[in-house]
Design an enzyme around this catalytic site. Sequence first.
Site, PDB file in Angstrom:
ATOM      1  N   SER A  86       0.871  -1.172   0.000  1.00 32.20           N
ATOM      2  CA  SER A  86       0.000   0.000   0.000  1.00 32.20           C
ATOM      3  C   SER A  86       0.907   1.220   0.000  1.00 32.20           C
ATOM      4  CB  SER A  86      -0.871  -0.035   1.260  1.00 32.20           C
ATOM      5  OG  SER A  86      -1.621   1.146   1.363  1.00 32.20           O
ATOM      6  N   LYS A  90      -1.003  -1.028  -4.396  1.00 28.54           N
ATOM      7  CA  LYS A  90      -2.233  -0.293  -4.045  1.00 28.54           C
ATOM      8  C   LYS A  90      -1.857   1.159  -3.778  1.00 28.54           C
ATOM      9  CE  LYS A  90      -4.650  -0.076   0.310  1.00 28.54           C
ATOM     10  NZ  LYS A  90      -5.219  -0.857   1.424  1.00 28.54           N
ATOM     11  N   LYS A 136      -3.060   4.985  -2.516  1.00 26.65           N
ATOM     12  CA  LYS A 136      -4.058   5.768  -1.802  1.00 26.65           C
ATOM     13  C   LYS A 136      -4.512   6.888  -2.731  1.00 26.65           C
ATOM     14  CE  LYS A 136      -4.093   3.737   2.222  1.00 26.65           C
ATOM     15  NZ  LYS A 136      -5.315   3.129   2.788  1.00 26.65           N
ATOM     16  N   ASP A 183      -7.231   2.792  -2.988  1.00 26.83           N
ATOM     17  CA  ASP A 183      -7.961   2.828  -1.719  1.00 26.83           C
ATOM     18  C   ASP A 183      -8.255   4.286  -1.394  1.00 26.83           C
ATOM     19  OD1 ASP A 183      -8.984   2.548   0.821  1.00 26.83           O
ATOM     20  OD2 ASP A 183      -7.227   1.542   1.668  1.00 26.83           O
ATOM     21  N   GLU A 188     -11.051   0.399  -3.263  1.00 27.04           N
ATOM     22  CA  GLU A 188     -11.351   0.067  -1.868  1.00 27.04           C
ATOM     23  C   GLU A 188     -12.060   1.232  -1.176  1.00 27.04           C
ATOM     24  OE1 GLU A 188      -7.769  -1.349   0.004  1.00 27.04           O
ATOM     25  OE2 GLU A 188      -8.618  -1.241   2.008  1.00 27.04           O
ATOM     26  N   ASP A 196     -13.574  -2.181   3.198  1.00 26.25           N
ATOM     27  CA  ASP A 196     -12.624  -2.292   4.316  1.00 26.25           C
ATOM     28  C   ASP A 196     -13.346  -1.768   5.563  1.00 26.25           C
ATOM     29  OD1 ASP A 196     -10.637  -1.826   6.216  1.00 26.25           O
ATOM     30  OD2 ASP A 196      -9.280  -0.735   4.911  1.00 26.25           O
ATOM     31  N   LYS A 203      -9.336  -7.234   8.194  1.00 31.07           N
ATOM     32  CA  LYS A 203      -8.342  -6.759   9.158  1.00 31.07           C
ATOM     33  C   LYS A 203      -8.724  -7.318  10.519  1.00 31.07           C
ATOM     34  CE  LYS A 203      -7.045  -2.469   6.838  1.00 31.07           C
ATOM     35  NZ  LYS A 203      -7.336  -1.019   6.718  1.00 31.07           N
ATOM     36  N   GLY A 259      -3.659  -4.118   6.126  1.00 27.93           N
ATOM     37  CA  GLY A 259      -2.614  -3.770   7.091  1.00 27.93           C
ATOM     38  C   GLY A 259      -2.960  -2.477   7.793  1.00 27.93           C
TER      39      GLY A 259
HETATM   40  O1  OSB Z   1      -7.158   1.592   4.597  1.00 29.56           O
HETATM   41  O2  OSB Z   1      -5.887  -0.094   4.349  1.00 29.56           O
HETATM   42  C1  OSB Z   1      -6.102   1.012   4.867  1.00 29.56           C
HETATM   43  C2  OSB Z   1      -3.040   2.132   6.863  1.00 29.56           C
HETATM   44  C3  OSB Z   1      -3.643   2.748   7.931  1.00 29.56           C
HETATM   45  C4  OSB Z   1      -5.003   2.846   7.961  1.00 29.56           C
HETATM   46  C5  OSB Z   1      -5.784   2.297   6.947  1.00 29.56           C
HETATM   47  C6  OSB Z   1      -5.186   1.641   5.882  1.00 29.56           C
HETATM   48  C7  OSB Z   1      -3.782   1.597   5.825  1.00 29.56           C
HETATM   49  C8  OSB Z   1      -3.036   1.017   4.725  1.00 29.56           C
HETATM   50  C9  OSB Z   1      -1.640   0.577   5.027  1.00 29.56           C
HETATM   51  O3  OSB Z   1      -3.451   0.959   3.584  1.00 29.56           O
HETATM   52  C10 OSB Z   1      -1.448  -0.869   4.934  1.00 29.56           C
HETATM   53  C11 OSB Z   1      -0.115  -1.248   5.499  1.00 29.56           C
HETATM   54  O4  OSB Z   1       0.863  -1.182   4.758  1.00 29.56           O
HETATM   55  O5  OSB Z   1      -0.039  -1.614   6.694  1.00 29.56           O
HETATM   56 MG    MG Z   2      -8.329   0.415   3.259  1.00 28.93          MG
END
Ligand code: OSB
Ligand code: MG
Length: 376
Positions: free
Chosen positions: A135, A161, A163, A188, A213, A238, A262, A290
């Site tokens: 991510s 992925k 953001k 995402d 996402e 999510d 998660k 994550g």
């Molecule tokens: O939406 O998946 C998410 C990190 C913090 C809060 C929400 C998210 C995330 C990530 C990071 O996308 C995933 C990671 O590398 O741990």
């Molecule tokens: Mg997410």
Amino acid sequence: MKIERITLREIRIPLVHFFETSFGRTTERRILLVSIDSEGTTGWGECTAGENPFFSEESIDTAWSVTVDFLVPSLLGKQLSGPADAIAPMAPVRGHRMAKASIENALWHLEAIQKNVPLWKLVGGTRPRIDCGVSIGIQNSIEQLLEKIATEVGAGYRRIKLKVKPGWDLNVLERVRAQFPKISLSVDANSAYTLEDFDHLRRFDAFDLLMIEQPLWHDDFYFHAKLQEKIKTALCLDEAIHHARAAQAALELTACRIINIKLGRVGGFTEAKRVHDVAQSNGVPVWCGGMLESGIGRAHNIAMSTLENFRLPGDVSASKRYWKEDIIDPEVTVSPEGDITVPQSPGLGFAIKEELIDRWTVRREEFRAGAQAGTH
Ligand code: OSB
Ligand code: MG
């Protein structure tokens, strides 16, 4: 397992690189670790609540207070026959699933040690290796993002992925696809869009994305279902999936075609397995999300990702992407082919560096069965 002692610790660790989502930038993690002692063994759990209540209603501070005031008293001194036995005593507390998950997952770790089996086997996993994606947060510039993608693709990761948020989306995807036409790519939004953006979101279809996402509100299925009708790209939920019942509702509505699981968000391994099973019986793939975890949460994520229906690469990646030094030994490493080999040893499969944790601990509270609370 008799719950003899529960210890809460807060550690602070700077991220190697800031992580930015549509709800903000994180540069240093404050992480709540929970350890539980029973009959000479210790199980560890990591609370995935963030520093602020922006991803969900929980933060490290709400988790700490709910754990100390309600969850610990509901369990201390109790004799449990397994981790799932902790659910009923904690049930009067509504929500606060990340707080509950750190306790339940510590008990799973404990049981794995007591039974002398790997945690991933105990939770019902079958995969010897898990597929890894990354991510990548919002960067200061598109050039920086392109560089990061090149690094991660070069390292072997099987899915990238990104953001996104209004103003950092179509313009970014154009540039990324121009340079990386073939990579497996998803986005995402962390709930950054609204009903006014449906036409805008439809334009994401041009980029051959694996999924989008949680584009809409964190607590919504209904409008995600409306959106899924209008776009070709699969939606993935999510934030909105807190339990198996929510997964069932979302899938019956076709609010998504993929689910991100998660452990913290759904309250621990027991409920995560139920979400996994609901998705599987509907023919819907899941993957492991994550939350910028330290090694303990990361090891739990690896164990969960070994379940059969984790058919897409997760956000579980190498320790070194996050930390200069991790709190487990060995740290999590990813092969040049983009997978993690699941440890075969009993318990967590990683040693916990307790001395390092002690050094990084800025707050500690310990509760013993039949004793008065003490703060150190
Ligand atoms: O939406 O998946 C998410 C990190 C913090 C809060 C929400 C998210 C995330 C990530 C990071 O996308 C995933 C990671 O590398 O741990
Ligand atoms: Mg997410």
